[in-house]
Write an enzyme that holds these catalytic residues in place. Structure first.
Site, PDB file in Angstrom:
ATOM      1  N   ASP A 179       0.822  -1.214   0.000  1.00 35.02           N
ATOM      2  CA  ASP A 179       0.000   0.000   0.000  1.00 35.02           C
ATOM      3  C   ASP A 179       0.855   1.262   0.000  1.00 35.02           C
ATOM      4  O   ASP A 179       0.508   2.247  -0.656  1.00 35.02           O
ATOM      5  CB  ASP A 179      -0.954  -0.020   1.200  1.00 35.02           C
ATOM      6  CG  ASP A 179      -2.122  -0.947   0.931  1.00 35.02           C
ATOM      7  OD1 ASP A 179      -3.042  -0.542   0.213  1.00 35.02           O
ATOM      8  OD2 ASP A 179      -2.081  -2.089   1.401  1.00 35.02           O
ATOM      9  N   TYR A 228      -3.350  -0.362   8.788  1.00 30.02           N
ATOM     10  CA  TYR A 228      -2.308  -1.265   9.311  1.00 30.02           C
ATOM     11  C   TYR A 228      -1.740  -0.707  10.612  1.00 30.02           C
ATOM     12  O   TYR A 228      -1.492  -1.442  11.566  1.00 30.02           O
ATOM     13  CB  TYR A 228      -1.166  -1.432   8.291  1.00 30.02           C
ATOM     14  CG  TYR A 228      -1.592  -2.063   6.982  1.00 30.02           C
ATOM     15  CD1 TYR A 228      -2.232  -3.301   6.969  1.00 30.02           C
ATOM     16  CD2 TYR A 228      -1.356  -1.434   5.768  1.00 30.02           C
ATOM     17  CE1 TYR A 228      -2.630  -3.888   5.768  1.00 30.02           C
ATOM     18  CE2 TYR A 228      -1.746  -2.009   4.567  1.00 30.02           C
ATOM     19  CZ  TYR A 228      -2.385  -3.229   4.573  1.00 30.02           C
ATOM     20  OH  TYR A 228      -2.776  -3.791   3.389  1.00 30.02           O
ATOM     21  N   GLU A 265      -2.563  -4.966  -7.494  1.00 32.69           N
ATOM     22  CA  GLU A 265      -3.929  -5.107  -6.969  1.00 32.69           C
ATOM     23  C   GLU A 265      -4.445  -6.540  -7.116  1.00 32.69           C
ATOM     24  O   GLU A 265      -5.232  -6.997  -6.292  1.00 32.69           O
ATOM     25  CB  GLU A 265      -4.892  -4.153  -7.711  1.00 32.69           C
ATOM     26  CG  GLU A 265      -4.507  -2.678  -7.664  1.00 32.69           C
ATOM     27  CD  GLU A 265      -4.779  -2.034  -6.307  1.00 32.69           C
ATOM     28  OE1 GLU A 265      -5.292  -2.722  -5.408  1.00 32.69           O
ATOM     29  OE2 GLU A 265      -4.448  -0.841  -6.157  1.00 32.69           O
ATOM     30  N   GLU A 288      -9.400  -3.115  -2.954  1.00 30.62           N
ATOM     31  CA  GLU A 288      -8.426  -3.532  -3.974  1.00 30.62           C
ATOM     32  C   GLU A 288      -9.099  -4.289  -5.122  1.00 30.62           C
ATOM     33  O   GLU A 288      -8.823  -4.034  -6.295  1.00 30.62           O
ATOM     34  CB  GLU A 288      -7.327  -4.428  -3.387  1.00 30.62           C
ATOM     35  CG  GLU A 288      -6.684  -3.975  -2.079  1.00 30.62           C
ATOM     36  CD  GLU A 288      -5.928  -2.662  -2.161  1.00 30.62           C
ATOM     37  OE1 GLU A 288      -6.081  -1.928  -3.137  1.00 30.62           O
ATOM     38  OE2 GLU A 288      -5.192  -2.373  -1.195  1.00 30.62           O
ATOM     39  N   HIS A 294     -10.244  -0.986  -7.239  1.00 30.24           N
ATOM     40  CA  HIS A 294      -8.915  -0.614  -7.755  1.00 30.24           C
ATOM     41  C   HIS A 294      -8.516  -1.500  -8.941  1.00 30.24           C
ATOM     42  O   HIS A 294      -7.986  -1.001  -9.943  1.00 30.24           O
ATOM     43  CB  HIS A 294      -7.849  -0.703  -6.659  1.00 30.24           C
ATOM     44  CG  HIS A 294      -8.118   0.199  -5.495  1.00 30.24           C
ATOM     45  ND1 HIS A 294      -7.296   0.276  -4.404  1.00 30.24           N
ATOM     46  CD2 HIS A 294      -9.133   1.077  -5.260  1.00 30.24           C
ATOM     47  CE1 HIS A 294      -7.781   1.163  -3.539  1.00 30.24           C
ATOM     48  NE2 HIS A 294      -8.911   1.650  -4.043  1.00 30.24           N
TER      49      HIS A 294
HETATM   50 FE   LIG Z   1      -4.533  -0.630  -0.863  1.00 28.25          FE
HETATM   51 FE   LIG Z   2      -5.302  -0.548  -4.205  1.00 25.52          FE
END
Ligand SMILES: [Fe+2]
Ligand SMILES: [Fe+2]
Length: 337
Positions: free
Chosen positions: A86, A123, A180, A212, A216
């Site tokens: 990320d 995270y 992704e 994701e 994405h």
């Molecule tokens: Fe991400």
């Molecule tokens: Fe992403």
């Protein structure tokens, strides 16, 4: 940078703005989209907005302490790698966005950048609750396999990001499809395998995985197909695309095999991992209009775990905000350009 970068009254019509090359007038007009998928994906990304504070992490340390040593290692090594993905994606997107021409596509990329930052924050929130944030974020210094995967992901991002041609732009987009659509997947399934033992981590990963894989990945699939359609792409570039996904499969399996060999988990084998990554890679190739080249097998247990958690309807007790349940995925066609 001259003033035309921001405002060019003699620039091209909004509906003529391509992804690679051109001179836009400088307006972001959501009512005039050349592609339509860009607006659809933007709306879906917004509808899915979530915040790390929505995930209940209050028992994460207690739950983590109850894991076996191998499970704890898997947990830490997985988050150590996913958090790099990320961080790298945020920086890559900023570079890719600067090279793009169509202002509406750039606007969608802006929202994606914000979501990747949100993933980094998640995270930090999770690992802080778990009490091992600094240790996990520093694991790359001590683990050669983790360092090697991060290095190779970064190299794929960096290789074609100068935007000098449509072919390079297409290859850059492929790096994002790999990120992704390949580099996250074994990590997601590891956390889902731990599942109910660490509900905080599982629920955080559910939200991240939905971003994701539901928005994405479709965004970059559409960007890829559009660049390919709008430009005369060479056959060497298409060959290079196949090489990139072969590299991605190798990179993902190298780290996956290393984790499995070092910290075995019941029920997971090399073969299961290979079938899973091959199936995902074939799916990504089909999505971008290329031929699948990897050995195909039935949908694996790990794939089913990932798919099961993509469905927003199974989110119940842990989330109190109504916005996350108002999920609007089904009616939106993301491939309609
Ligand atoms: Fe991400
Ligand atoms: Fe992403």
């Amino acid at each position: 940078m001259d003033i035309k970068h921001y405002y060019n009254p003699h620039g091209e019509e909004i509906l003529d703005e391509k992804i690679f090359g051109g001179s836009p007038s400088g307006f972001v007009d959501f009512n005039r989209s050349k592609y339509r998928w860009d607006v659809n994906i933007y709306d879906l990304m917004n509808a899915n907005t979530w915040f790390p504070s929505e995930v209940n992490t209050s028992a994460e340390k207690k739950n983590f302490d109850l894991l076996t040593e191998n499970e704890q290692a898997i947990y830490k090594m997985t988050f150590a790698q996913l958090s790099f993905n990320d961080s790298a994606q945020e920086e890559y997107l900023s570079d890719f966005r600067r090279l793009a021409n169509n202002r509406l596509v750039k606007a969608v990329l802006s929202l994606q950048i914000m979501q990747e930052v949100n993933h980094s924050k998640s995270y930090a929130v999770l690992l802080d609750a778990c009490g091992n944030s600094e240790e996990v974020f520093n694991l790359y210094k001590h683990d050669a396999a983790l360092n090697a995967k991060n290095q190779q992901v970064a190299e794929q991002f960096a290789k074609y990001i100068d935007g000098g041609s449509a072919d390079k732009m297409l290859l850059s987009a492929m790096a994002s499809i790999n990120l992704e659509g390949i580099y996250f997947l074994l990590g997601f399934s590891y956390i889902y395998l731990l599942g109910d033992k660490v509900p905080g981590a599982r629920d955080m990963i559910k939200f991240i995985a939905r971003d994701e894989l539901n928005t994405h990945l479709p965004l970059f699939v559409n960007i890829f197909k559009t660049i390919k359609k709008e430009n005369d792409i060479s056959s060497q570039t298409i060959e290079a695309i196949y090489c990139m996904i072969e590299d991605a499969v190798r990179i993902e399996l190298e780290y996956g095999h290393y984790l499995l060999d070092t910290y075995p988990i019941m029920g997971v084998t090399h073969q299961l991992m290979e079938q899973t990554v091959y199936n995902y890679a074939n799916d990504r190739l089909k999505k971008i209009g290329l031929d699948p080249i990897f050995e195909a097998s039935d949908t694996t247990y790990l794939q089913k775990l990932v798919t099961k958690h993509l469905d927003m309807n199974d989110v119940k007790s842990n989330f109190f905000e109504s916005n996350v349940s108002n999920y609007a995925k089904s009616s939106i066609d993301l491939n309609d350009f």
